[in-house]
Design a protein around this motif. Structure first.
Motif, PDB file in Angstrom:
ATOM      1  N   GLY A  47       0.774  -1.226   0.000  1.00 14.23           N
ATOM      2  CA  GLY A  47       0.000   0.000   0.000  1.00 14.23           C
ATOM      3  C   GLY A  47       0.806   1.276   0.000  1.00 14.23           C
ATOM      4  O   GLY A  47       0.337   2.284   0.508  1.00 14.23           O
ATOM      5  N   LEU A  48       2.011   1.262  -0.552  1.00 12.54           N
ATOM      6  CA  LEU A  48       2.802   2.490  -0.625  1.00 12.54           C
ATOM      7  C   LEU A  48       2.159   3.442  -1.625  1.00 12.54           C
ATOM      8  O   LEU A  48       1.787   3.042  -2.720  1.00 12.54           O
ATOM      9  CB  LEU A  48       4.244   2.204  -1.059  1.00 12.54           C
ATOM     10  N   THR A  49       2.054   4.701  -1.239  1.00 11.88           N
ATOM     11  CA  THR A  49       1.544   5.719  -2.154  1.00 11.88           C
ATOM     12  C   THR A  49       2.635   6.078  -3.157  1.00 11.88           C
ATOM     13  O   THR A  49       3.812   5.715  -2.983  1.00 11.88           O
ATOM     14  CB  THR A  49       1.142   6.987  -1.385  1.00 11.88           C
ATOM     15  N   MET A  63       6.669   5.888  -2.633  1.00 12.29           N
ATOM     16  CA  MET A  63       7.576   5.220  -3.572  1.00 12.29           C
ATOM     17  C   MET A  63       8.718   6.158  -3.958  1.00 12.29           C
ATOM     18  O   MET A  63       9.875   5.738  -4.049  1.00 12.29           O
ATOM     19  CB  MET A  63       6.806   4.759  -4.813  1.00 12.29           C
ATOM     20  N   ASP A  64       8.406   7.440  -4.182  1.00 17.94           N
ATOM     21  CA  ASP A  64       9.446   8.432  -4.482  1.00 17.94           C
ATOM     22  C   ASP A  64      10.426   8.536  -3.321  1.00 17.94           C
ATOM     23  O   ASP A  64      11.644   8.582  -3.518  1.00 17.94           O
ATOM     24  CB  ASP A  64       8.834   9.813  -4.740  1.00 17.94           C
ATOM     25  N   MET A  87      15.601   7.362  -0.695  1.00 22.19           N
ATOM     26  CA  MET A  87      16.296   6.724   0.431  1.00 22.19           C
ATOM     27  C   MET A  87      17.340   5.746  -0.102  1.00 22.19           C
ATOM     28  O   MET A  87      18.445   5.649   0.439  1.00 22.19           O
ATOM     29  CB  MET A  87      15.297   5.988   1.331  1.00 22.19           C
ATOM     30  N   ALA A  88      16.981   5.037  -1.170  1.00 27.01           N
ATOM     31  CA  ALA A  88      17.907   4.074  -1.772  1.00 27.01           C
ATOM     32  C   ALA A  88      19.133   4.768  -2.359  1.00 27.01           C
ATOM     33  O   ALA A  88      20.196   4.165  -2.473  1.00 27.01           O
ATOM     34  CB  ALA A  88      17.197   3.258  -2.845  1.00 27.01           C
ATOM     35  N   SER A 119      17.499  16.341   2.275  1.00 29.83           N
ATOM     36  CA  SER A 119      17.730  16.209   0.829  1.00 29.83           C
ATOM     37  C   SER A 119      16.488  15.679   0.120  1.00 29.83           C
ATOM     38  O   SER A 119      16.160  16.111  -0.988  1.00 29.83           O
ATOM     39  CB  SER A 119      18.918  15.289   0.556  1.00 29.83           C
ATOM     40  N   ILE A 120      15.803  14.746   0.762  1.00 31.43           N
ATOM     41  CA  ILE A 120      14.550  14.233   0.197  1.00 31.43           C
ATOM     42  C   ILE A 120      13.548  15.369   0.091  1.00 31.43           C
ATOM     43  O   ILE A 120      12.880  15.537  -0.932  1.00 31.43           O
ATOM     44  CB  ILE A 120      13.989  13.076   1.052  1.00 31.43           C
ATOM     45  N   ALA A 121      13.462  16.177   1.144  1.00 28.31           N
ATOM     46  CA  ALA A 121      12.534  17.318   1.155  1.00 28.31           C
ATOM     47  C   ALA A 121      12.855  18.278   0.013  1.00 28.31           C
ATOM     48  O   ALA A 121      11.949  18.723  -0.707  1.00 28.31           O
ATOM     49  CB  ALA A 121      12.616  18.037   2.499  1.00 28.31           C
TER      50      ALA A 121
END
Length: 124
Positions: A61-63, A67-68, A73-74, A81-83
Motif C-alpha cells: 500500500g505504498l503511495t 515510492m518516491d 532513500m535508496a 535532501s529528500i525534502a
C-alpha cells in the motif's frame, strides 16, 4: 499441498467473511504473520478484496509519494535532501520516511531499502 494465507483486511466483518470462505478449503491455512504467508490478501480501493501476492514481492500500500521517498532513500539521501528533491518540508519528508518504514515493516532506512529492493520497488 497447503497454501498459507495472511489476511491484511482492516474491516472485521469483511475479514470474518473472507476467513470463513477460505477455511472451507482444507488445503488453506490462515497465518497471523505476513512473513509466514505465501499469499497476502487485503483490501483494495473501495474496500474490495484483492490479492496482494507474495508478501516478499508485494508493495504494502505504498503511495506514489512514498515510492518516491523510498527511491530517494535508496540513493542515500537524508530527510532534508529528500525534502529538497520533492519540494516538501523536512517534517513532511520525515513523516513519509516513517510511513515507508512502517508499511515495509522495517526498523531502519537500510532495512526498508533492502526490502524495497527484494520486492522490486526500487530499481537497481
Amino acid at each position: 499441498m497447503t497454501l498459507r494465507i495472511h489476511l491484511a483486511i482492516g474491516s472485521p466483518e469483511l475479514r470474518r467473511r473472507v476467513a470463513t470462505l477460505l477455511r472451507a478449503d482444507a488445503d488453506i491455512v490462515l497465518v497471523a504473520e505476513p512473513e509466514r504467508a505465501e499469499l497476502v490478501v487485503g483490501e483494495g480501493p473501495g474496500g474490495e478484496v484483492t490479492e496482494l501476492g507474495d508478501p516478499d514481492a508485494a508493495a504494502p500500500g505504498l503511495t506514489a509519494r512514498e515510492m518516491d521517498v523510498l527511491r530517494l532513500m535508496a540513493q542515500g539521501l537524508g530527510n532534508k535532501s529528500i525534502a529538497r528533491e520533492l519540494a516538501i518540508s523536512s517534517h513532511t519528508a520525515k513523516y513519509h520516511v516513517a510511513s515507508v518504514l512502517a508499511k515495509l515493516g522495517a526498523h531502519t532506512r537500510a532495512e526498508a531499502v533492502s526490502r524495497g529492493l527484494r520486492r522490486g520497488l526500487v530499481p537497481l
